[in-house]
Design an enzyme around this catalytic site. Structure first.
Site, short mmCIF file in Angstrom:
data_model
loop_
_atom_site.label_atom_id
_atom_site.label_comp_id
_atom_site.label_asym_id
_atom_site.label_seq_id
_atom_site.Cartn_x
_atom_site.Cartn_y
_atom_site.Cartn_z
N PRO A 49 0.80 -1.22 0.00
CA PRO A 49 0.00 0.00 0.00
C PRO A 49 0.84 1.27 0.00
CG PRO A 49 0.11 -0.93 2.21
CD PRO A 49 0.84 -1.89 1.31
N ASP A 53 -1.92 2.76 2.86
CA ASP A 53 -1.21 2.79 4.12
C ASP A 53 -1.54 4.12 4.78
OD1 ASP A 53 0.46 1.76 5.98
OD2 ASP A 53 2.32 2.35 4.97
N TRP A 87 5.06 0.10 9.91
CA TRP A 87 5.49 -0.99 9.03
C TRP A 87 4.84 -2.31 9.43
CZ3 TRP A 87 8.16 -0.15 4.65
CH2 TRP A 87 8.82 1.08 4.52
N GLN A 114 12.55 -1.85 -0.12
CA GLN A 114 11.61 -2.58 0.73
C GLN A 114 12.19 -3.88 1.28
OE1 GLN A 114 8.85 -1.38 1.83
NE2 GLN A 114 8.94 0.46 0.59
N TRP A 123 8.92 -3.47 3.74
CA TRP A 123 7.73 -4.30 3.61
C TRP A 123 8.06 -5.77 3.39
CZ3 TRP A 123 4.38 -5.79 -0.89
CH2 TRP A 123 3.08 -6.11 -0.48
N LYS A 140 19.52 11.00 -8.52
CA LYS A 140 18.22 10.79 -7.90
C LYS A 140 17.30 11.94 -8.29
CE LYS A 140 17.27 9.35 -3.50
NZ LYS A 140 17.49 9.14 -2.07
N LYS A 160 13.15 17.36 -5.76
CA LYS A 160 12.66 18.72 -5.98
C LYS A 160 13.82 19.69 -5.97
CE LYS A 160 7.95 18.47 -4.39
NZ LYS A 160 7.42 18.00 -3.12
#
Ligand SMILES: [Zn+2]
Ligand SMILES: [Zn+2]
Length: 1021
Positions: free
Chosen positions: A29, A68, A509, A547, A551, A584, A587
């Protein structure tokens, strides 16, 4: 997209397979409190393609979306909005109101996510989405926590753990792993003068190295390794004429940390330093009964001085060692990360900010030996980027270390893609497993469902119903969040004192890792038990590689804790998204590509194809506009153009699929492309089943190239003539190709299906996404034929390369080309004719008959392949090879495949062959295949070349002037006087080629602006 929605194609694709074998996918999620980014597209593309494929294979693949909702990231975003600077502000504002804001914030960008998801064609069921903040979800999480608590694996413990002073809460190990940043800290060497025994008499000081000067305030002991040798050294240093002399103690292997002239007075084993007392460098706070040397095996001699200063409130190792010696744990730092106000000098300062002041103080006290800046990775809060502090505090832990063997067992049974993660990144993680720090001293999260009385009797509840029974109230409609659950109290069953909830919430988590059962409200909700059992464990999950410690870990751990079985079988770890220069996206750098604008510019299919097929899914990938345009042009556009080509000719010849001749009655070219098509089906099927989208993409791109740039191009005449076998074969190829492509590029393939396939075949399915995955007809696969055409194409490529090098235009016919290629002798004459035609040469012959005549051959040993076979003998072989006749050797190898040089058996690949063409020839070679072109031009060849130029000129004019492909024309022409007669001689050939009914030389036309001065007037006949 509208078509899918109107006709409910997604729903139809799953319900049609309702009786099929389930194939379970779990959606990791996202949190919708921020706008979706391009990295969300990446994961969603992969989460889409394999479920689509499995559905086509007849599996029943449900795809439940999820959101989530809880956790620190949400709280921090809301704090920022409200301009809060810490927990005090939240408490003043009120927990209920604050949590309401958090609840709003996580639904704020759900629409943006839904729009992006639909736009990119990710089929997932939002109507049935699970929300981790839903009461049924929270209760399911409670149930699982109670299962763990009942096993005695959910406990409170006082430990030193990473702690974010801004957020005021501890972090788990997997969160810690996500937040390392490179910082420059002061690195100091500090003298600790010895105050007892023989060393004191020598005036020795223990030399200690630390990068956290702020911890010196609470120095409690110094640890040495009992097995290491320590030296007592007299150090003499001359600085600007002043000579200083002192005695210092360091580990022998680290003696180089001393500067100046070093004289060893004595060597002492670490264990003999035990309990030696010293004077601490700072005495700002009171630490009773402390300050002596302790023994610790964890002390290494890798860096520093081999003497480690101990501050038990701020280090797990320190705490363990100091506890063993009965030393006190004194903590001068408040939970907000500042020194307690009563501490002199640094009271009120943030711990890291105190370093500067303290280093100055050490210097003025004369105990600072050396001071240098030190760059190293230091853990920071993964959400708010505050430097973490290792901090002794009570916290709730799940004892994951007690199921380490089970986790390793489950990991061994998991299919990782890429495979290296299993034993590498993830395997290491499990091997170094430490207990899961579960609790957070925060507000917006699943409350830890433990109630406790003053006497520390504990009860863990698994539902609101159970809580209601304990409290003697109907609570099934209670919001299971703070502050409402905090208000529920009841008497202790043992001592009758009041039971109150412990204040913590849990690591968010845990919520997402509990989704396999909590998404169904298991086991409380009616029907949830059946649903859970039918969909556990997942066949497939997919997220980015970060992850592994997020996760992927929590899913496996909770599954193993609660059900003794990991919750997934296969996992795909994706690389990160970078910008076109490999940076990467952020902004700050202004290089963020918004997902919607990316898809608007290139089309969703183009972005999908790029993510799936261009490059390895598990490497970091660069996303830039040019790179996407490039792959699209190469493959998707070629596919599209081939479709258009077929449509054009199918229409002009009233193509009817019922009239297609049987395969056996078709030509060799048809057999070949059908053979390639069936090989492709098998290859793509296998690649999809192994989650290898790049492999599938490569095979598909190669087939599209074969189909367009060889089959169609070599069969142009047949299409002009409306040949049913050609049209039928191409149609069959395109239908199957469209199906094979459909999981990757669902939009364009659906369009093709609706516009091309459906109209031609009334029995076709209503959507390409409702079709079954094609099955390879093995009887149509002819590997020899495939190999021969592949060789034909390679030889043509080599010939073109030689042409390009010679700078003789492709339209200029050449007399001869000599070919060298294994298998050449067996190549059917049709294919030889294709080569001759493509290269525009009149005769083709085997190079073997002419080797020495047209090239000078020299050879060298190929060290790589020979080395692999013969090892060190390769030097001798190399000498032997240099000594023999290269031309004869190559000739032998090209005919026989292997031969002996002295006593060594060698093959063509064992040589590096250089062929320098003799004058008048141009040779191109690659991997044992060569093409040599005879560059000599006779007048006949030159004339033929000029005729070709004229044909090309008129063809281009036809196109440019807008004639239909079937239009007949009349041509008046003129050209350079020198070539007029050659053109006139070929007038009938030229007329055939350009569909001219009249082809008349007209001297009055002005000379054209081209090499041969061709000009022409063209009218419709
Ligand atoms: Zn933080
Ligand atoms: Zn009690």
């Amino acid at each position: 997209m509208d078509f899918w929605r109107e006709h409910a194609i997604f729903e139809a694709s799953t319900t049609a397979r309702q009786n099929g074998q389930p194939w379970t996918f779990y959606e990791g999620p996202p949190t919708a409190n921020g706008m979706p980014g391009t990295h969300h597209i990446e994961a969603r593309v992969f989460k889409d393609v394999f479920p689509r494929y499995q559905t086509m294979k007849g599996k029943y693949v449900t795809r439940k979306a999820g959101w989530d909702c809880h956790g620190l990231p949400v709280e921090i975003a809301v704090e920022k909005e409200l301009g809060f600077s810490g927990k005090g502000d939240i408490e003043k504002y009120g927990i209920a109101a604050f949590n309401d804001k958090c609840r709003d914030s996580v639904t704020r960008h759900v629409d943006a996510f839904t729009t992006m998801t639909n736009r990119m064609g990710f089929w997932v069921d939002f109507d049935q989405a699970y929300w981790t903040m839903a009461p049924e979800y929270v209760e399911s999480v409670w149930w699982s926590l109670k299962e763990i608590w009942k096993k005695g694996l959910l406990v409170q413990d006082h430990r030193v753990a990473p702690y974010c002073p801004r957020c005021g809460t501890g972090l788990s190990d997997h969160e810690l792993a996500q937040g390392y940043e490179i910082v420059t800290d002061p690195s100091v060497y500090v003298r600790f003068p010895v105050t007892s025994g023989e060393l004191a008499e020598l005036g020795a000081a223990l030399l200690v190295w630390t990068t956290t000067p702020w911890t010196l305030v609470s120095n409690t002991a110094i640890a040495v390794n009992p097995e290491v040798d320590y030296v007592v050294a007299e150090v003499t240093l001359e600085d600007k004429g002043e000579v200083s002399r002192e005695v210092l103690v360091v580990a022998e292997p680290l003696i180089s940390s001393l500067s100046g002239e070093v004289k060893i007075l004595k060597t002492i084993k670490g264990k003999d330093l035990e309990r030696v007392t010293y004077k601490r460098p700072l005495d700002l706070i009171d630490i009773p009964d402390a300050h002596f040397v302790v023994l610790a095996n964890y002390v290494t001699t890798e860096d520093g001085t081999g003497l480690v200063h101990q501050s038990p409130a701020f280090g797990a190792d320190d705490l363990a060692v100091c506890r063993a010696y009965g030393l006190p744990v004194v903590n001068p730092i408040a939970p907000n990360g500042t020194f307690l106000s009563e501490v002199p000098l640094v009271g009120g300062l943030f711990f890291k900010d105190a370093d500067k002041t303290l280093v100055k103080e050490l210097k003025s006290r004369g105990v600072l030996y050396k001071h240098q800046p030190y760059e190293h990775p230091y853990p920071h809060c993964w959400r708010c980027h505050t430097a973490l502090i290792y901090y002794a505090q009570p916290s709730w832990y799940i004892r994951t270390t007690s199921i380490k063997d089970e986790l390793i067992r489950e990991n061994n049974q998991t299919n990782w893609h890429p495979e290296t993660i299993k034993t590498g990144r993830y395997g290491d993680w499990l091997n170094n497993n430490i207990d899961w720090a579960l609790s957070r001293n925060r507000y917006w999260g699943t409350p830890l469902p433990i109630w406790r009385c003053e006497e520390k009797h504990e009860v863990c509840v698994d539902s609101l119903k159970e809580l209601g029974a304990l409290a003697g109230k109907e609570l099934s409609n209670l919001d299971p969040h703070r502050p409402f659950v905090d208000d529920i109290t009841f008497p202790c069953a043992t001592c009758a004192k009041e039971m109150v909830r412990v204040p913590e919430v849990i690591d968010c988590w845990y919520d997402s890792g509990a989704m396999p059962f909590a998404q169904w409200g298991y086991p409380h909700k009616p029907g949830s038990v059946e649903k859970f059992k039918a969909a556990y464990p997942a066949d497939f999950i997919c997220e980015a590689i970060d992850q592994t410690r997020g996760w992927f870990y929590t899913l496996m751990t909770i599954g193993t804790l609660v059900f003794d079985k990991s919750s997934y079988k296969s996992v795909l770890c994706l690389g990160h998204i970078l910008d076109k220069d490999g940076r990467k996206m952020s902004k700050h750098l202004g290089n963020v590509i918004e997902p919607i604008s990316l898809m608007d510019q290139h089309g969703a299919d183009a972005v999908r194809w790029y993510m799936l097929a261009a490059g390895s899914p598990w490497s970091a990938r660069r996303v830039g506009h040019d790179a996407i345009s490039d792959v699209v042009r190469k493959t998707l556009l070629t596919y599209w153009n081939t479709i258009s080509f077929h449509t054009l000719y199918a229409q002009s010849s009233n193509f009817d699929i019922s009239q297609i001749p049987a395969v056996k009655d078709r030509s060799m070219m048809d057999h070949w492309i059908l053979s390639e098509l069936n090989s492709l089906i098998a290859e793509v099927d296998l690649a999809y089943s192994e989650f290898d989208s790049q492999g599938a993409g490569k095979a598909l791109a190669r087939f599209i190239d074969d189909l367009s740039n060889w089959y169609v191009r070599r069969s142009r005449r047949r299409f002009w003539d409306g040949d049913l076998a050609a049209l039928g074969t191409l149609h069959e190829c395109l239908v199957t190709l469209t199906q094979l492509l459909s999981p990757m590029v669902p939009f364009i393939t659906e369009h093709v299906w609706q516009e091309v396939v459906k109209p031609a075949d009334a029995s076709a399915a209503d959507s390409v996404h409702l079709t079954d995955f094609p099955i390879a007809d093995m009887s149509q696969i002819d590997l020899e034929l495939n190999a021969q055409v592949a060789m034909t194409r390679r030889v043509v490529e080599l010939g073109r390369a030689a042409r390009a090098e010679s700078a003789i235009k492709i339209r200029q016919p050449l007399q001869r080309a000599l070919i060298s290629a294994p298998g050449w002798a067996k190549l059917p004459s049709d294919m030889r004719e294709q080569i001759a035609d493509e290269l525009n040469v009149i005769d083709l012959a085997d190079i073997a008959d002419a080797d020495g005549d047209l090239v000078n051959i020299s050879v060298k040993a190929n060290f790589k392949s020979l080395g692999a076979k013969y090892g060190k003998e390769v030097q001798d072989i190399s000498k032997a090879i240099a000594a023999i006749d290269a031309t004869a050797l190559v000739k032998t190898l090209r005919t026989t495949g292997t031969t002996k040089v002295a006593t060594w058996e060698i093959e063509l690949g064992d040589l590096v062959i250089t062929e320098v063409p003799k004058s008048g020839w141009m040779v191109a070679s690659h991997e044992g295949e060569s093409v040599a072109l005879d560059l000599a031009l006779s007048q006949t060849l030159i004339d033929a070349g000029n005729v070709r130029e004229v044909i090309r000129y008129i063809q281009e004019r036809r196109k440019g002037d807008g004639f239909e492909i079937s239009d007949r024309i009349k041509v008046r022409w003129n050209t350079d006087a020198a070539i007029v007669s050659a053109i006139e001689q070929s007038a009938s050939h030229i007329s055939d080629e350009v569909l001219a009914l009249e082809f008349t030389h007209d001297q009055s036309l002005p000379a054209g602006d081209n090499e041969l001065q061709i000009s022409a007037v063209i009218v419709k006949a």
